[in-house]
Design a protein around this motif. Sequence first.
Motif, PDB file in Angstrom:
ATOM      1  N   THR A   1      40.045  98.775  34.864  1.00 15.83           N
ATOM      2  CA  THR A   1      40.173  98.881  33.412  1.00 15.83           C
ATOM      3  C   THR A   1      41.613  99.201  33.026  1.00 15.83           C
ATOM      4  OG1 THR A   1      37.863  99.543  33.182  1.00 15.83           O
ATOM      5  CG2 THR A   1      39.351 100.163  31.390  1.00 15.83           C
ATOM      6  N   ARG A   2      42.246 100.097  33.752  1.00 19.93           N
ATOM      7  CA  ARG A   2      43.668 100.410  33.496  1.00 19.93           C
ATOM      8  C   ARG A   2      44.529  99.164  33.675  1.00 19.93           C
ATOM      9  NH1 ARG A   2      45.721 106.111  34.020  1.00 19.93           N
ATOM     10  NH2 ARG A   2      47.672 105.017  34.254  1.00 19.93           N
ATOM     11  N   ASP A   3      44.293  98.422  34.744  1.00 22.26           N
ATOM     12  CA  ASP A   3      45.062  97.198  34.986  1.00 22.26           C
ATOM     13  C   ASP A   3      44.884  96.206  33.846  1.00 22.26           C
ATOM     14  OD1 ASP A   3      45.903  98.242  37.412  1.00 22.26           O
ATOM     15  OD2 ASP A   3      44.484  97.058  38.606  1.00 22.26           O
ATOM     16  N   PHE A   4      43.655  96.057  33.367  1.00 21.29           N
ATOM     17  CA  PHE A   4      43.359  95.141  32.263  1.00 21.29           C
ATOM     18  C   PHE A   4      44.185  95.502  31.033  1.00 21.29           C
ATOM     19  CE2 PHE A   4      40.911  94.242  28.399  1.00 21.29           C
ATOM     20  CZ  PHE A   4      40.698  92.863  28.520  1.00 21.29           C
TER      21      PHE A   4
ATOM     22  N   SER B   1      44.429 111.679  31.777  1.00 22.90           N
ATOM     23  CA  SER B   1      43.894 110.683  32.705  1.00 22.90           C
ATOM     24  C   SER B   1      43.685 111.297  34.082  1.00 22.90           C
ATOM     25  CB  SER B   1      44.854 109.491  32.811  1.00 22.90           C
ATOM     26  OG  SER B   1      44.967 108.825  31.563  1.00 22.90           O
ATOM     27  N   SER B   2      42.756 110.708  34.823  1.00 29.67           N
ATOM     28  CA  SER B   2      42.438 111.142  36.182  1.00 29.67           C
ATOM     29  C   SER B   2      41.783 109.959  36.884  1.00 29.67           C
ATOM     30  CB  SER B   2      41.476 112.338  36.130  1.00 29.67           C
ATOM     31  OG  SER B   2      40.178 111.902  35.726  1.00 29.67           O
ATOM     32  N   PRO B   3      41.365 110.118  38.131  1.00 25.22           N
ATOM     33  CA  PRO B   3      40.642 109.012  38.758  1.00 25.22           C
ATOM     34  C   PRO B   3      39.335 108.651  38.037  1.00 25.22           C
ATOM     35  CG  PRO B   3      41.460 110.507  40.432  1.00 25.22           C
ATOM     36  CD  PRO B   3      41.694 111.170  39.092  1.00 25.22           C
ATOM     37  N   GLU B   4      38.771 109.592  37.272  1.00 26.35           N
ATOM     38  CA  GLU B   4      37.525 109.347  36.544  1.00 26.35           C
ATOM     39  C   GLU B   4      37.729 109.007  35.081  1.00 26.35           C
ATOM     40  OE1 GLU B   4      35.590 113.116  37.408  1.00 26.35           O
ATOM     41  OE2 GLU B   4      34.155 111.970  38.622  1.00 26.35           O
ATOM     42  N   ALA B   5      38.969 109.064  34.594  1.00 25.31           N
ATOM     43  CA  ALA B   5      39.223 108.859  33.169  1.00 25.31           C
ATOM     44  C   ALA B   5      40.613 108.283  32.942  1.00 25.31           C
ATOM     45  CB  ALA B   5      39.112 110.195  32.431  1.00 25.31           C
ATOM     46  N   ALA B   6      40.699 107.401  31.944  1.00 29.58           N
ATOM     47  CA  ALA B   6      41.992 106.848  31.546  1.00 29.58           C
ATOM     48  C   ALA B   6      42.086 106.945  30.029  1.00 29.58           C
ATOM     49  CB  ALA B   6      42.127 105.397  32.001  1.00 29.58           C
ATOM     50  N   CYS B   7      43.146 107.573  29.547  1.00 27.30           N
ATOM     51  CA  CYS B   7      43.343 107.758  28.112  1.00 27.30           C
ATOM     52  C   CYS B   7      44.227 106.635  27.582  1.00 27.30           C
ATOM     53  CB  CYS B   7      43.962 109.124  27.841  1.00 27.30           C
ATOM     54  SG  CYS B   7      44.178 109.456  26.082  1.00 27.30           S
TER      55      CYS B   7
ATOM     56  N   PHE C   1      49.400  97.811  26.746  1.00 28.81           N
ATOM     57  CA  PHE C   1      49.090  99.159  26.286  1.00 28.81           C
ATOM     58  C   PHE C   1      49.512 100.190  27.326  1.00 28.81           C
ATOM     59  CE2 PHE C   1      46.463  96.591  23.608  1.00 28.81           C
ATOM     60  CZ  PHE C   1      46.394  97.281  22.407  1.00 28.81           C
ATOM     61  N   ASP C   2      49.726 101.424  26.859  1.00 26.46           N
ATOM     62  CA  ASP C   2      50.099 102.544  27.713  1.00 26.46           C
ATOM     63  C   ASP C   2      48.942 103.527  27.817  1.00 26.46           C
ATOM     64  OD1 ASP C   2      52.799 101.731  28.157  1.00 26.46           O
ATOM     65  OD2 ASP C   2      53.303 102.437  26.137  1.00 26.46           O
ATOM     66  N   PHE C   3      49.075 104.462  28.748  1.00 28.38           N
ATOM     67  CA  PHE C   3      48.079 105.504  28.958  1.00 28.38           C
ATOM     68  C   PHE C   3      48.735 106.869  28.870  1.00 28.38           C
ATOM     69  CE2 PHE C   3      46.171 101.782  30.709  1.00 28.38           C
ATOM     70  CZ  PHE C   3      44.827 101.935  30.407  1.00 28.38           C
ATOM     71  N   ASN C   4      47.999 107.836  28.332  1.00 27.10           N
ATOM     72  CA  ASN C   4      48.445 109.220  28.299  1.00 27.10           C
ATOM     73  C   ASN C   4      48.000 109.846  29.617  1.00 27.10           C
ATOM     74  OD1 ASN C   4      48.587 112.016  28.005  1.00 27.10           O
ATOM     75  ND2 ASN C   4      48.241 111.919  25.808  1.00 27.10           N
ATOM     76  N   GLU C   5      48.953 110.029  30.526  1.00 28.47           N
ATOM     77  CA  GLU C   5      48.623 110.538  31.862  1.00 28.47           C
ATOM     78  C   GLU C   5      48.133 111.978  31.830  1.00 28.47           C
ATOM     79  OE1 GLU C   5      48.202 108.537  34.215  1.00 28.47           O
ATOM     80  OE2 GLU C   5      49.206 106.822  33.289  1.00 28.47           O
ATOM     81  N   GLY C   6      48.480 112.731  30.788  1.00 26.59           N
ATOM     82  CA  GLY C   6      48.009 114.107  30.669  1.00 26.59           C
ATOM     83  C   GLY C   6      46.507 114.205  30.476  1.00 26.59           C
TER      84      GLY C   6
ATOM     85  N   ARG D   1      35.348  90.562  24.603  1.00 27.20           N
ATOM     86  CA  ARG D   1      34.586  91.558  25.357  1.00 27.20           C
ATOM     87  C   ARG D   1      35.427  91.924  26.573  1.00 27.20           C
ATOM     88  NH1 ARG D   1      29.099  92.085  24.195  1.00 27.20           N
ATOM     89  NH2 ARG D   1      28.378  90.594  22.644  1.00 27.20           N
ATOM     90  N   ASP D   2      35.701  93.207  26.749  1.00 27.91           N
ATOM     91  CA  ASP D   2      36.519  93.645  27.884  1.00 27.91           C
ATOM     92  C   ASP D   2      35.727  93.543  29.186  1.00 27.91           C
ATOM     93  OD1 ASP D   2      34.914  95.961  28.096  1.00 27.91           O
ATOM     94  OD2 ASP D   2      36.404  97.264  27.182  1.00 27.91           O
TER      95      ASP D   2
END
Length: 124
Positions: free
Chosen positions: A14-17, A30-36, A23-28, A109-110
């Motif tokens: 999903t992050r790669d997509f 994010s984790s292996p179980e979650a991507a912001c 788009f960017d992600f807030n690493e603060g 649809r993602d």
Amino acid sequence: MIFPNLPVKDVASTRDFWTGLGFDFNEGFSSPEAACLVINDQASVMLLAADFFHGFHDTTPHTGTEMLLCLGVESREEVDRLCEAAGAAGATDADARVDQGPMYGGSFRDLDGHIWEVMWMAAS
């Protein structure tokens, strides 16, 4: 701020997509179980591994459409670019466009089947 939460099958894919769509992600947050996923300075979407997502509530997973997410963009060209990039990255249903004069949009649809609308609206 608003943080809708969506379950996903594979956080890394999903992050790669979304990274491929620009788009960017807030690493603060994010984790292996979650991507912001950062939409803008007022909105982010939490993309959570399905088991992690369902751990926040005690109901059985819903199998129907829970919501449509709409991304506002700056131009008709950006609608086309984002939908075309989504299709190239594995999204489905990314080809159709709706032109209603002062509004122009598309959708896709993602990888997990979540429906994302992409909409441009003329300033009036």
